[in-house]
Design an enzyme around this catalytic site. Sequence first.
Site, PDB file in Angstrom:
ATOM      1  NE  ARG A   1      -4.072  -2.041   1.988  1.00  0.00           N
ATOM      2  CZ  ARG A   1      -4.949  -2.457   2.891  1.00  0.00           C
ATOM      3  NH1 ARG A   1      -4.801  -2.115   4.167  1.00  0.00           N
ATOM      4  NH2 ARG A   1      -5.965  -3.224   2.529  1.00  0.00           N
TER       5      ARG A   1
ATOM      6  CE1 TYR B   1      -1.832  -0.648  -7.835  1.00  0.00           C
ATOM      7  CE2 TYR B   1      -1.747  -2.448  -9.397  1.00  0.00           C
ATOM      8  CZ  TYR B   1      -1.238  -1.269  -8.921  1.00  0.00           C
ATOM      9  OH  TYR B   1      -0.138  -0.720  -9.518  1.00  0.00           O
ATOM     10  CD  GLU B   2      -1.607  -4.589  -3.060  1.00  0.00           C
ATOM     11  OE1 GLU B   2      -1.915  -5.017  -1.933  1.00  0.00           O
ATOM     12  OE2 GLU B   2      -1.244  -5.340  -3.978  1.00  0.00           O
ATOM     13  N   GLY B   3      -6.429  -2.703  -1.999  1.00  0.00           N
ATOM     14  CA  GLY B   3      -7.504  -2.112  -1.205  1.00  0.00           C
ATOM     15  C   GLY B   3      -7.939  -0.814  -1.843  1.00  0.00           C
TER      16      GLY B   3
ATOM     17  CD  GLN C   1      -5.990   1.575   1.573  1.00  0.00           C
ATOM     18  OE1 GLN C   1      -5.311   1.789   2.568  1.00  0.00           O
ATOM     19  NE2 GLN C   1      -6.146   0.364   1.057  1.00  0.00           N
TER      20      GLN C   1
END
Length: 597
Positions: free
Chosen positions: A297, A438-440, A445
Amino acid sequence: MTDYTAPINDMRFVLNELVGLDRLAALPGCDSATPDLVDAVLEEAGKLAAGVLAPLNRVGDREGAKLKDGAVKTATGFPDAYRQFIDGGWNGVPFDPDFGGMGLPWAIAFALQEMWQAANMAFALCPMLTQGATELLAEHGNDAQKAVYLAKMISGEWSGTMNLTEPAAGSDLAVVRVKAVADGDAYRIFGQKIFITHGEQDLTENIIHLTLARLPDAPAGSKGISLFIVPKFLVNADGSLGERNDVWCTGLEHKLGIMASPTATMTFGDNGGAIGYLIGQPNRGLEYMFTMMNNARLVVGLQGVAISERAYQQAREFAKIRIQSKSMTEPKGPSVSIIHHPDVRRMLLTMKVAAEASRALAYEAGAGLDIAKRDPDPAKAKAGQARVDLLTPIVKAWSTDLGCEVASIGVQVHGGMGFVEETGAAQHYRDARIAPIYEGTNGIQANDLVFRKVVRDGGASARVYIAEMKEVADDLAGRNHEAAVEIGSSLQQGLEVLEQATAWILENGKSQPVAVAAGACHYLRMFGLVAGGGMMARSARAVLDGPKGEGYAPSFLEAKLVSARFYATQFLPQATGLLVPLTDGHRTVMALNEDQF
């Protein structure tokens, strides 16, 4: 496509004047991070980024990655570039020298990651994920696993991937269905993962898939997920590669951007089961995976910084050569390049300053990671981890949102030519768009920030950070200097609004979670705007007080002060406008019935 030049002067400035390279070099194991060494590392990395990786960015976009018979061929030049990358030892910058790493601070590794991502984001995704997988194994693997995998992954000879997402399990990992069945000291893995970045490629001799799966007797939900090492090739006792494991790439996605990054569908166990090795304890896989996810992230946030910088350089050079219309100051003179026009100047400064502010904030998070991992004082290490925890969702989401905005502005500066692929501006826009997803996703977030990072600790970490920014704001606002007063006063106003918003979050986080979630993205953007303002104010203070480092040209320092003033007048006031949408917006956000949409 315009050439890329790493912004080494600004990177040095951030590391020396804002992050405090001297305090990082004082941490155990970081004594080699002297200014001379760091300068040399930045210079050499800049040469690789500009001379090797950047020229392949357009090549990769045109050719993409190709799948045939379960094997992926990357774009022309990528394997040779990767060989140069690992021959230089660049994959091991922040890792333990006992396993072949350089042992340099993460803040420096972040500067290098920015270079790789700006030069060629599709290429850089491979070492980015390897770095995260390496950190996970270093922290959670047992001694035997470290002995087998770490040295090869730190060198970059073997790469790492993150296997989370499934067709029915996107961001909600609680419903992961890939299964693992015990088979002696190992496990057999069965199922399918999708969206696996560099899940198959021809750059490394082995690929280490870190894979979430569920044991037969596991409890339901996220507490029943375990984590496994699933190598593409099994490893013999002597460290040599053995037989091919039963994990195969069965498809590549056709995407909007990052064409040269193979985004794979990975199938496990079609021929008896893929061999996997349990990491840590059963049913704690998601906990372990967060080590890699949080690393990723932060680096995805750096992708936002990198795309902002690359798009800015592209637009700046175009604006200097594109002749159109007469100057407003000389209406009877000849036509001039568009960089003379006020609105183009506004756009270019917006791009420049967005990159500078988000860069400083990302490197600050990197420094927090170093303190958390290395400071011998437990209280300072804890405070460093709290800072990283607070900043991670902000760096990830705010920086990637900015990356999309800046890349879009870059297209606008080019005018009609920006909409044409040949100029290269459109590729930056397309590549940038994945980073908020991506990555949440950035909505995830935002929820992470308000519920896990603010509400959970009663706002303690946020208040500490706000107090630090207040000290800078009050210092500048109280000086007898026009620019200092302007910057400090603007930051004071932004902090006041951020405090009001934080108080509202704390008051309503538990009693009205839906209302808070409806405004979470506004809060994250506000926090990013103000935190970026804090970093720009610190930049201004460093210029006014005289920088600690040497070699900054007067024109560079003058530009830093102008950037801080521009941020104070153009960015920070936006924070005030977010307060009402944050606190009252939920009344309409949740007002419609489903059938009214």
